[in-house]
Design an enzyme around this catalytic site. Structure first.
Site, PDB file in Angstrom:
ATOM      1  N   GLY A  93       0.825  -1.205   0.000  1.00 47.23           N
ATOM      2  CA  GLY A  93       0.000   0.000   0.000  1.00 47.23           C
ATOM      3  C   GLY A  93       0.862   1.259   0.000  1.00 47.23           C
ATOM      4  O   GLY A  93       0.354   2.367  -0.148  1.00 47.23           O
ATOM      5  N   ASP A 145       5.923   1.559   3.520  1.00 46.80           N
ATOM      6  CA  ASP A 145       6.964   2.581   3.410  1.00 46.80           C
ATOM      7  C   ASP A 145       6.322   3.879   2.992  1.00 46.80           C
ATOM      8  O   ASP A 145       5.145   3.906   2.613  1.00 46.80           O
ATOM      9  CB  ASP A 145       8.009   2.157   2.368  1.00 46.80           C
ATOM     10  CG  ASP A 145       7.390   2.001   0.977  1.00 46.80           C
ATOM     11  OD1 ASP A 145       6.230   1.548   0.903  1.00 46.80           O
ATOM     12  OD2 ASP A 145       8.045   2.321  -0.021  1.00 46.80           O
ATOM     13  N   GLY A 214      10.611   4.140  -4.732  1.00 57.31           N
ATOM     14  CA  GLY A 214      10.790   5.527  -5.128  1.00 57.31           C
ATOM     15  C   GLY A 214      11.420   5.694  -6.491  1.00 57.31           C
ATOM     16  O   GLY A 214      11.948   6.756  -6.820  1.00 57.31           O
ATOM     17  N   ASP A 264       8.619  -5.450 -11.347  1.00 54.97           N
ATOM     18  CA  ASP A 264       7.192  -5.516 -11.674  1.00 54.97           C
ATOM     19  C   ASP A 264       6.847  -4.238 -12.396  1.00 54.97           C
ATOM     20  O   ASP A 264       7.481  -3.207 -12.165  1.00 54.97           O
ATOM     21  CB  ASP A 264       6.327  -5.619 -10.411  1.00 54.97           C
ATOM     22  CG  ASP A 264       6.134  -4.259  -9.770  1.00 54.97           C
ATOM     23  OD1 ASP A 264       5.086  -3.620 -10.019  1.00 54.97           O
ATOM     24  OD2 ASP A 264       7.045  -3.795  -9.038  1.00 54.97           O
ATOM     25  N   CYS A 302       8.161 -15.812 -31.417  1.00 55.00           N
ATOM     26  CA  CYS A 302       7.478 -15.844 -30.120  1.00 55.00           C
ATOM     27  C   CYS A 302       6.512 -17.030 -30.092  1.00 55.00           C
ATOM     28  O   CYS A 302       5.765 -17.256 -31.036  1.00 55.00           O
ATOM     29  CB  CYS A 302       6.720 -14.537 -29.882  1.00 55.00           C
ATOM     30  SG  CYS A 302       5.802 -14.516 -28.330  1.00 55.00           S
ATOM     31  N   CYS A 304       4.021 -17.518 -27.927  1.00 52.43           N
ATOM     32  CA  CYS A 304       2.763 -17.286 -27.195  1.00 52.43           C
ATOM     33  C   CYS A 304       1.564 -17.570 -28.095  1.00 52.43           C
ATOM     34  O   CYS A 304       1.674 -17.601 -29.322  1.00 52.43           O
ATOM     35  CB  CYS A 304       2.706 -15.854 -26.652  1.00 52.43           C
ATOM     36  SG  CYS A 304       2.219 -14.610 -27.861  1.00 52.43           S
ATOM     37  N   CYS A 307       0.986 -15.042 -30.936  1.00 50.78           N
ATOM     38  CA  CYS A 307       1.878 -15.124 -32.096  1.00 50.78           C
ATOM     39  C   CYS A 307       1.727 -16.432 -32.854  1.00 50.78           C
ATOM     40  O   CYS A 307       1.965 -16.479 -34.063  1.00 50.78           O
ATOM     41  CB  CYS A 307       3.323 -14.912 -31.663  1.00 50.78           C
ATOM     42  SG  CYS A 307       3.639 -13.190 -31.199  1.00 50.78           S
ATOM     43  N   HIS A 333       0.671 -11.446 -25.180  1.00 50.51           N
ATOM     44  CA  HIS A 333       1.960 -11.391 -25.887  1.00 50.51           C
ATOM     45  C   HIS A 333       2.973 -10.544 -25.128  1.00 50.51           C
ATOM     46  O   HIS A 333       4.141 -10.927 -24.996  1.00 50.51           O
ATOM     47  CB  HIS A 333       1.815 -10.840 -27.305  1.00 50.51           C
ATOM     48  CG  HIS A 333       3.157 -10.479 -27.873  1.00 50.51           C
ATOM     49  ND1 HIS A 333       4.041 -11.425 -28.342  1.00 50.51           N
ATOM     50  CD2 HIS A 333       3.810  -9.283 -27.946  1.00 50.51           C
ATOM     51  CE1 HIS A 333       5.164 -10.833 -28.704  1.00 50.51           C
ATOM     52  NE2 HIS A 333       5.056  -9.536 -28.474  1.00 50.51           N
TER      53      HIS A 333
END
Lengths: 371, 371
Positions: A93, A145, A214, A264, A302, A304, A307, A333
């Site tokens: 959060g 934090d 940050g 991420d 690729c 996936c 593709c 993809h």
């Protein structure tokens, strides 16, 4: 089982390792797909598994508001709730303290939010952030934090770092689940002295992993590329290092080169929903008319679903016709691309050629075509 | 290969048969999933295959406007374009003569539309409707017909039937692809004399299959249930009979009992996008608060991805949080439900117990719970 990190190999500052979690092993460096509201937007867990996604990120702020962390606990935890059996990391959060600054107050006790859904008050103390994440049952939880914007005055940065350290201590004291690892978050912005001070204090508290917070909060591209390196160097080499919210493929490669292990970012899914495809040759904007009769897949190498089965012409059509399958197929993809990029990075580190891999990949990425 | 229909078994008026098409065999009675714009909304062909969908419906009017039937032909036809290798039926645009009545003119030569996308003129003659469908490359194409609303004056109904027969003759003359079957559409509304006249004329033209049009266009529920029976009886028993645009599970069962073989309807996907689930016990509205902590799947005996992996509580959450995975998962389940219902109907016909199956299913469906 207890959390463990094995550092297997280094190549310059780049590292290849392995996270052992209650829901399986994750090879690093790794990209975590963002599943804010207990779903990676538009994709089933089966689709995520099909492209090799190893670990998801869930969101404390969003999930405690809706459907509620206690409800998720009652229903068997986040893994079971969302049908995902591989590892999950939940943020604390803390990011919403930054992104929802206009609708929250903060003091040492807690951050108090006005819910973006119904205006109800949500009090997020370090203890509450830990309880929520224990209810969710993530494999990796994050300390609460304070993340100020990059243009914050120096004196406030000092205050935010002090509070971040204070809160990390309280989070560690509140944390009880032995099957969950609690990571601390280093703040301090682009002020390296402050980062070093924050890192020292947190390392003294001995967490099983550390994040650099940050970043991606308004600093320049140059700052974002250069700042993680000394910050990473302040962290113990036997603990995983997570650069939160970063980023573009080029930012990730640069950060791996500087010793980061975990990433991420919403870019692959958010941009996928907006018709932008990531490829090893740069990005494609699928609404562009040049794709109308383009029979090629997004990337010929690729594997996936997108593709393997669909042409750029078909994807162009789906976006022009506002069909929901467009966002789904492009998100799939883009995540497959990120998973592949990180897999190639790991391979390059294992083979001691990460610098070359990085140079070549960055040169390819810079070669944007059509747009 | 040439189209063929084998009638394998009858049970009362209910029929079990097999359509042989250029892209494989389809067992009847069958429900065709609607893929208006070259996609079943939100679902990949792989997901459709996983639940046993056998045949899709594409839409002449929508596809000729966007991306264009000539473009689709250039890209290898509709099957290849949308990544679906099983059979496809395309409608003729006749339904849009009804649904877009406010923005079209009609005479014997053609229906002329104003595109709902950019206002451009689209002239849909019988010949053009056939050419478009040959460009799309469907396994089954439909003649262009005129479908007036159910409250049309009797004298206009007569005119629409005359034009429908005239157009069917022109469609047959224009049709050239030997790998594509062209079905005719019987109009006439609830006027059985007119339907009989239309059926007689079309049967004389000898089509490989016949549709009953003009249902689900504003008539009463009673009319919709009773009208197909005598209309079906006017058609040759060795040709498949397709009741266009119908409908709810109970309507489909009633129509199978009256000798119909093929169905299509937007309900499973449209209602799925709006949080309504079909089950053998009636419908569920997933936004209802009663599902908030409901750990059960939509149906305990359903083998679809949605039911195997997710609870009603999770689906409730997805809809409350406006997550696109909700519409996707519910559309998938609803189509799986329709596929299963039709499979059970076929099995019941094969075993000579369709009347009992129908009675039991209708009783269960009437038992709505929670809403």
């Amino acid at each position: 089982m207890a959390f463990r990190f094995d550092l297997l190999q280094t190549d310059g500052n780049a590292r290849h390792g392995r996270l052992h979690t209650s829901h399986g092993i994750v090879e690093t460096p790794v990209f975590m797909a963002v599943g804010t509201q207990a779903t990676v937007k538009g994709l089933t867990p089966q689709q995520l598994e099909s492209i090799g996604v190893e670990i998801l990120l869930g969101n404390t702020y969003h999930l405690t508001l809706r459907p509620g962390d206690e409800l998720i606990a009652e229903l068997g935890g986040l893994h079971r709730f969302m049908g995902w059996q591989r590892p999950i990391l939940t943020d604390s959060g803390g990011y919403q303290i930054y992104s929802l600054a206009a609708s929250r107050n903060i003091d040492d006790r807690a951050a108090v939010f006005r819910s973006h859904i119904d205006g109800a008050l949500l009090e997020l103390s370090p203890e509450r952030a830990v309880t929520i994440q224990e209810n969710l049952g993530a494999d990796i939880a994050m300390c609460l934090d304070e993340c100020p914007p990059s243009d914050t005055a120096p004196e406030y940065w000092r205050e935010a770092v002090r509070r971040t350290i204070h809160w990390a201590r309280r989070c560690k004291e509140a944390h009880t689940r032995p099957d969950q690892a609690l990571f601390a978050i280093v703040q301090g912005g682009t002020n390296l002295d402050l980062r070093a001070e924050c890192a020292r204090a947190l390392v003294e508290l001995d967490f099983p992993g550390y994040a650099l917070g940050g970043f991606s909060v308004g600093e320049t591209a140059e700052q974002m590329v250069t700042a993680p390196e000394p910050a990473a160097a302040m962290l113990p080499s036997d603990r995983p290092r997570y650069l939160m919210g970063v980023g573009r493929p080029q930012d990730i490669l640069a950060a791996i080169a500087r010793g980061i292990d975990m990433f991420d970012c919403v870019l692959p899914t958010r941009n996928g929903r907006n018709a932008m495809a990531f490829t090893s040759q740069g990005t494609l904007r699928l609404r562009n008319a040049c794709y109308k009769r383009d029979q090629a897949p997004l990337e010929s190498d690729c594997a996936c679903t997108t593709c393997r089965h669909f042409s750029r012409a078909y994807l162009h059509h789906l976006f022009m016709a506002d069909e929901m399958l467009g966002p789904t197929l492009l998100s799939l993809h883009n995540l497959a691309y990120y998973v592949r990029l990180l897999g190639e990075a790991r391979q390059a580190i294992r083979e001691g050629r990460f610098a070359d891999f990085c140079t070549l990949s960055l040169a390819r990425l810079a070669r944007k075509f059509y747009d």
